[in-house]
Structure formats: structure tokens, C-alpha cells
Design a protein around this motif. Structure first.
Motif, PDB file in Angstrom:
ATOM      1  N   GLU A  63      32.885  36.415  23.122  1.00 36.66           N
ATOM      2  CA  GLU A  63      34.213  36.085  22.603  1.00 36.66           C
ATOM      3  C   GLU A  63      34.420  34.574  22.561  1.00 36.66           C
ATOM      4  O   GLU A  63      35.498  34.108  22.196  1.00 36.66           O
ATOM      5  CB  GLU A  63      35.303  36.739  23.467  1.00 36.66           C
ATOM      6  N   ASP A  64      33.372  33.827  22.898  1.00 38.10           N
ATOM      7  CA  ASP A  64      33.437  32.364  22.953  1.00 38.10           C
ATOM      8  C   ASP A  64      32.983  31.795  21.610  1.00 38.10           C
ATOM      9  O   ASP A  64      31.787  31.771  21.303  1.00 38.10           O
ATOM     10  CB  ASP A  64      32.541  31.868  24.089  1.00 38.10           C
ATOM     11  N   LEU A  65      33.928  31.345  20.811  1.00 35.88           N
ATOM     12  CA  LEU A  65      33.597  30.826  19.481  1.00 35.88           C
ATOM     13  C   LEU A  65      32.692  29.614  19.563  1.00 35.88           C
ATOM     14  O   LEU A  65      31.740  29.476  18.778  1.00 35.88           O
ATOM     15  CB  LEU A  65      34.878  30.484  18.722  1.00 35.88           C
ATOM     16  N   ASP A  66      32.981  28.701  20.479  1.00 35.49           N
ATOM     17  CA  ASP A  66      32.163  27.492  20.573  1.00 35.49           C
ATOM     18  C   ASP A  66      30.716  27.829  20.897  1.00 35.49           C
ATOM     19  O   ASP A  66      29.781  27.240  20.329  1.00 35.49           O
ATOM     20  CB  ASP A  66      32.734  26.552  21.640  1.00 35.49           C
ATOM     21  N   ASP A  67      30.516  28.781  21.804  1.00 35.74           N
ATOM     22  CA  ASP A  67      29.155  29.197  22.148  1.00 35.74           C
ATOM     23  C   ASP A  67      28.474  29.841  20.944  1.00 35.74           C
ATOM     24  O   ASP A  67      27.300  29.555  20.648  1.00 35.74           O
ATOM     25  CB  ASP A  67      29.193  30.183  23.321  1.00 35.74           C
ATOM     26  N   PHE A  68      29.209  30.682  20.233  1.00 34.85           N
ATOM     27  CA  PHE A  68      28.650  31.342  19.049  1.00 34.85           C
ATOM     28  C   PHE A  68      28.210  30.315  18.011  1.00 34.85           C
ATOM     29  O   PHE A  68      27.095  30.385  17.471  1.00 34.85           O
ATOM     30  CB  PHE A  68      29.686  32.293  18.456  1.00 34.85           C
ATOM     31  N   LEU A  69      29.078  29.336  17.710  1.00 36.64           N
ATOM     32  CA  LEU A  69      28.740  28.347  16.692  1.00 36.64           C
ATOM     33  C   LEU A  69      27.609  27.429  17.147  1.00 36.64           C
ATOM     34  O   LEU A  69      26.787  26.993  16.334  1.00 36.64           O
ATOM     35  CB  LEU A  69      29.978  27.530  16.334  1.00 36.64           C
ATOM     36  N   ALA A  70      27.561  27.132  18.437  1.00 40.85           N
ATOM     37  CA  ALA A  70      26.473  26.293  18.946  1.00 40.85           C
ATOM     38  C   ALA A  70      25.121  26.964  18.745  1.00 40.85           C
ATOM     39  O   ALA A  70      24.116  26.299  18.465  1.00 40.85           O
ATOM     40  CB  ALA A  70      26.699  25.995  20.424  1.00 40.85           C
ATOM     41  N   ALA A  92      45.168  32.180  13.554  1.00 40.29           N
ATOM     42  CA  ALA A  92      44.658  32.242  12.196  1.00 40.29           C
ATOM     43  C   ALA A  92      44.503  33.682  11.707  1.00 40.29           C
ATOM     44  O   ALA A  92      44.663  33.971  10.525  1.00 40.29           O
ATOM     45  CB  ALA A  92      43.313  31.517  12.096  1.00 40.29           C
ATOM     46  N   TYR A  93      44.189  34.605  12.620  1.00 34.25           N
ATOM     47  CA  TYR A  93      43.903  35.971  12.194  1.00 34.25           C
ATOM     48  C   TYR A  93      44.564  37.034  13.062  1.00 34.25           C
ATOM     49  O   TYR A  93      44.283  38.213  12.892  1.00 34.25           O
ATOM     50  CB  TYR A  93      42.381  36.212  12.154  1.00 34.25           C
ATOM     51  N   GLY A  94      45.427  36.674  13.970  1.00 29.50           N
ATOM     52  CA  GLY A  94      46.082  37.665  14.803  1.00 29.50           C
ATOM     53  C   GLY A  94      46.004  37.293  16.259  1.00 29.50           C
ATOM     54  O   GLY A  94      45.541  36.205  16.622  1.00 29.50           O
ATOM     55  N   THR A  95      46.430  38.192  17.092  1.00 24.43           N
ATOM     56  CA  THR A  95      46.535  37.872  18.515  1.00 24.43           C
ATOM     57  C   THR A  95      45.392  38.419  19.345  1.00 24.43           C
ATOM     58  O   THR A  95      45.137  37.926  20.439  1.00 24.43           O
ATOM     59  CB  THR A  95      47.862  38.421  19.063  1.00 24.43           C
ATOM     60  N   GLU A  96      44.681  39.453  18.857  1.00 24.97           N
ATOM     61  CA  GLU A  96      43.570  40.001  19.629  1.00 24.97           C
ATOM     62  C   GLU A  96      42.369  39.069  19.570  1.00 24.97           C
ATOM     63  O   GLU A  96      42.126  38.405  18.567  1.00 24.97           O
ATOM     64  CB  GLU A  96      43.178  41.378  19.099  1.00 24.97           C
ATOM     65  N   ALA A  97      41.607  39.046  20.658  1.00 26.25           N
ATOM     66  CA  ALA A  97      40.460  38.148  20.732  1.00 26.25           C
ATOM     67  C   ALA A  97      39.371  38.581  19.759  1.00 26.25           C
ATOM     68  O   ALA A  97      38.962  39.748  19.754  1.00 26.25           O
ATOM     69  CB  ALA A  97      39.900  38.139  22.155  1.00 26.25           C
ATOM     70  N   PRO A  98      38.883  37.671  18.922  1.00 20.11           N
ATOM     71  CA  PRO A  98      37.758  38.012  18.043  1.00 20.11           C
ATOM     72  C   PRO A  98      36.494  38.222  18.874  1.00 20.11           C
ATOM     73  O   PRO A  98      36.372  37.739  20.007  1.00 20.11           O
ATOM     74  CB  PRO A  98      37.618  36.779  17.150  1.00 20.11           C
ATOM     75  N   ILE A  99      35.551  38.924  18.289  1.00 21.40           N
ATOM     76  CA  ILE A  99      34.241  39.103  18.920  1.00 21.40           C
ATOM     77  C   ILE A  99      33.171  38.665  17.934  1.00 21.40           C
ATOM     78  O   ILE A  99      33.302  38.877  16.723  1.00 21.40           O
ATOM     79  CB  ILE A  99      34.021  40.567  19.366  1.00 21.40           C
ATOM     80  N   PHE A 100      32.143  38.016  18.459  1.00 22.11           N
ATOM     81  CA  PHE A 100      31.064  37.483  17.636  1.00 22.11           C
ATOM     82  C   PHE A 100      29.737  37.991  18.183  1.00 22.11           C
ATOM     83  O   PHE A 100      29.601  38.281  19.376  1.00 22.11           O
ATOM     84  CB  PHE A 100      31.059  35.953  17.672  1.00 22.11           C
ATOM     85  N   GLU A 102      15.145  32.407  17.658  1.00 19.21           N
ATOM     86  CA  GLU A 102      15.641  32.158  16.307  1.00 19.21           C
ATOM     87  C   GLU A 102      16.710  33.179  15.942  1.00 19.21           C
ATOM     88  O   GLU A 102      16.515  34.388  16.120  1.00 19.21           O
ATOM     89  CB  GLU A 102      14.497  32.240  15.296  1.00 19.21           C
ATOM     90  N   VAL A 103      17.845  32.704  15.430  1.00 15.20           N
ATOM     91  CA  VAL A 103      18.915  33.595  14.990  1.00 15.20           C
ATOM     92  C   VAL A 103      18.543  34.169  13.628  1.00 15.20           C
ATOM     93  O   VAL A 103      18.226  33.428  12.693  1.00 15.20           O
ATOM     94  CB  VAL A 103      20.264  32.850  14.921  1.00 15.20           C
ATOM     95  N   ARG A 104      18.591  35.504  13.525  1.00 15.12           N
ATOM     96  CA  ARG A 104      18.209  36.186  12.289  1.00 15.12           C
ATOM     97  C   ARG A 104      19.414  36.758  11.536  1.00 15.12           C
ATOM     98  O   ARG A 104      19.324  37.006  10.338  1.00 15.12           O
ATOM     99  CB  ARG A 104      17.240  37.331  12.605  1.00 15.12           C
ATOM    100  N   ALA A 105      20.526  37.002  12.233  1.00 14.89           N
ATOM    101  CA  ALA A 105      21.711  37.597  11.612  1.00 14.89           C
ATOM    102  C   ALA A 105      22.883  37.409  12.562  1.00 14.89           C
ATOM    103  O   ALA A 105      22.701  37.115  13.752  1.00 14.89           O
ATOM    104  CB  ALA A 105      21.494  39.076  11.313  1.00 14.89           C
ATOM    105  N   THR A 106      24.089  37.588  12.021  1.00 13.95           N
ATOM    106  CA  THR A 106      25.292  37.493  12.850  1.00 13.95           C
ATOM    107  C   THR A 106      26.302  38.535  12.412  1.00 13.95           C
ATOM    108  O   THR A 106      26.201  39.132  11.338  1.00 13.95           O
ATOM    109  CB  THR A 106      25.969  36.104  12.750  1.00 13.95           C
ATOM    110  N   PHE A 107      27.306  38.730  13.267  1.00 12.05           N
ATOM    111  CA  PHE A 107      28.476  39.502  12.876  1.00 12.05           C
ATOM    112  C   PHE A 107      29.692  38.887  13.537  1.00 12.05           C
ATOM    113  O   PHE A 107      29.596  38.106  14.482  1.00 12.05           O
ATOM    114  CB  PHE A 107      28.342  40.990  13.243  1.00 12.05           C
ATOM    115  N   PHE A 108      30.866  39.241  13.017  1.00 11.15           N
ATOM    116  CA  PHE A 108      32.111  38.908  13.704  1.00 11.15           C
ATOM    117  C   PHE A 108      33.123  39.983  13.372  1.00 11.15           C
ATOM    118  O   PHE A 108      33.002  40.714  12.383  1.00 11.15           O
ATOM    119  CB  PHE A 108      32.647  37.527  13.303  1.00 11.15           C
TER     120      PHE A 108
END
Length: 284
Positions: A10-17, A47-55, A63-69
Motif C-alpha cells: 500500500e506504499d506508493l513511494d515503495d511501489f514507484l521506486a 484523488a480517487y477516494g478514501t480507501e487505501a489503494p493497493i499496488f 526485474e519487474v515484469r508487470a504491475t497492477f493497482f
């Protein structure tokens, strides 16, 4: 493949890093995760609501091959996956008890995941919409061009924008922002919505754009009230914001069109937009 290859946070910064370089590697195909994560980064959960996004990211050998959110209550959004990868993700998420209202991805990925989700949960997928992603080549303004002019929406247009946003969301069956006023305020402040208005100053259509991320800007939303359609207003508004995106330095100007609407698909292609990929949205 191993379900442990999927990493959730649920950590956006970690996901983007960890996944940012992967998302930037294919800006057109990854336009949705790029723009959504940028909105979350700059504006937070509002930006998109109050519930925590998940990534999530699929990683092998570092190596990252795919993502979801997912930004609840909206559907799961996936980057391209092979069928076995989609199956492993469906098994992983169902095993965690994650409720999903649907999935959105390129056609093959969305279909593979929907079928896998049904196998693992029994939930029956139903087609919501099929869309085509387009990339602008050489911009050719539509002909005939309607009388009128483009105008960037300002504070005086707030109520109009809120109304048209709700109408647009209802027309496409989308989950609206919890606060249409906040949606309008952000776009007014960023000068990201343009009206096409008649010579007497009456707004008759609107077109917006996303912020530029990884060199790409996506045109969205494009909306004309039903009683004003068929007069070229949407094409004029789209041409205005497309030109503005090019002027701003976008390397890629993108938009989605509903494949069930041959009129809009034909219009965009005449304007110089070329197909990139087909996307499908399923509800569960």
C-alpha cells in the motif's frame, strides 16, 4: 511460476521506486498506471477516494515484469500478462480474500485474468466495455470545423464542469469521484479542461487532458451533452487540447475510444490518431 513473485504493497513511494522504470519503459501501454500513480503522488488519497489503494508488481531475478493497482471501489488495473501470470495473480489475490468488482487491461490480459478469476472464485465475468487506445500522429483538425472557439475552463465554470463530469461518468458507467467539486477544482487550477463554445459564449462540449508523465499526455474526458451531439463540437474540443498537448512538449498524445461507437473512432482516426492496442473491461 511462484505466487511469491508477486509483491503487494500500500506504499506508493515503495511501489514507484521499484516499478517506476518499468512503467516509464512503455508510456503508451502504461498510460493508466502512470497517470493514476502521478495523481496519487501529487494529491494523495483524495484523488480517487478514501480507501487505501493497493499496488503490486511481478518481479523475477530482480526485474519487474508487470504491475497492477487498484483504487477501491474501482476495478483492478493490469499491465500486460501472459495467461499463466494472470492465473497466478488470480490465485494469489483470491487466496488473500481480496474482493474485486472487475478488471481492466489490454484485451488478452483482461480476458485471461477474468477467466482465471472465475476458475478460482466462481465469479462470473461480464463484458463492460471494449476500448481502443490511440496515439496521435499528425494532427488534422476535423472538417467541417464548427463555428466557435476553444476556451480553457476557469473558476466561473465550476458548476458546469461538475454537472458535465457527473453526466459523463453516468454515460460510461464509471465510478465517480467522491467529490466532483474537488475533481473540477484540480482541473481548473491546472488548466486541464477546455470548452468548445459557440460565438455567443455558450459551452457546448469539453475535453480534458492528464498531466504529462513519462512524456505522454492522455486526452480525457471528452463530453458533449446528448442534445448537442452531431455538430462537430467534440472534434473541435479534442483538436484544441491535442494541439495544446503537442505544444506543451508531449512526445505521445493518447486517448481511448469505445469500440461500440464507430462515430468517435472514425473521427479520431481522421484527426490523425492511430491504433495502439485494444483494452477490455470486465465486471465480476
Amino acid at each position: 511460476m511462484n505466487p511469491d513473485d508477486w509483491h503487494l504493497t500500500e506504499d506508493l513511494d515503495d511501489f514507484l521506486a521499484r516499478a517506476g522504470d518499468f512503467l516509464h519503459s512503455r508510456p503508451a501501454l502504461h498510460t493508466i498506471p502512470l497517470t493514476v500513480t502521478e495523481a496519487l503522488r501529487t494529491r494523495g488519497a483524495d484523488a480517487y477516494g478514501t480507501e487505501a489503494p493497493i499496488f503490486g508488481r511481478l518481479e523475477r531475478a530482480g526485474e519487474v515484469r508487470a504491475t497492477f493497482f487498484r483504487t477501491p471501489p474501482r476495478r483492478l488495473n493490469l499491465t500486460p500478462l501472459a495467461p499463466e501470470e494472470a492465473d497466478t495473480l488470480a490465485a494469489h489475490l483470491s487466496g488473500l480474500g481480496c474482493p474485486l468488482p472487475g478488471v481492466s487491461a489490454d484485451h488478452d490480459t483482461a480476458t485471461a485474468f477474468a477467466e482465471a478469476w472465475q476458475r478460482h472464485t466462481g465469479a462470473m465475468p461480464t463484458l463492460h466495455v471494449r476500448q481502443r487506445l490511440y496515439r496521435l500522429g499528425t494532427l488534422t483538425p476535423p472538417r467541417p470545423f464548427p463555428e466557435g472557439r476553444g476556451r480553457v475552463a476557469g473558476q466561473k465554470d465550476r458548476e458546469q464542469l461538475m454537472l458535465w463530469y457527473r453526466e459523463f461518468a453516468a454515460a460510461i458507467g464509471s465510478v465517480t469521484s467522491a467529490n466532483a467539486g474537488s475533481w473540477a477544482d484540480t482541473r481548473i487550477a491546472d488548466r486541464r479542461l477546455t470548452f468548445w463554445e459557440t460565438l455567443d459564449g455558450t459551452p457546448v462540449s469539453m475535453a480534458g487532458v492528464t498531466p504529462m508523465v513519462a512524456g505522454q499526455i492522455r486526452v480525457t474526458p471528452v463530453y458533449t451533452p446528448a442534445h448537442l451531439r452531431g455538430r462537430g463540437y467534440a472534434g473541435a474540443a479534442t483538436a484544441e487540447v491535442s494541439l495544446a498537448a503537442l505544444t506543451a512538449g508531449a512526445a505521445e498524445v493518447l486517448l481511448f475510444a469505445d469500440l461500440a461507437n464507430p462515430t468517435s473512432n472514425g473521427l479520431y482516426q481522421r484527426m490523425g490518431y492511430r491504433p495502439v492496442a485494444d483494452f477490455t473491461v470486465y465486471d465480476f
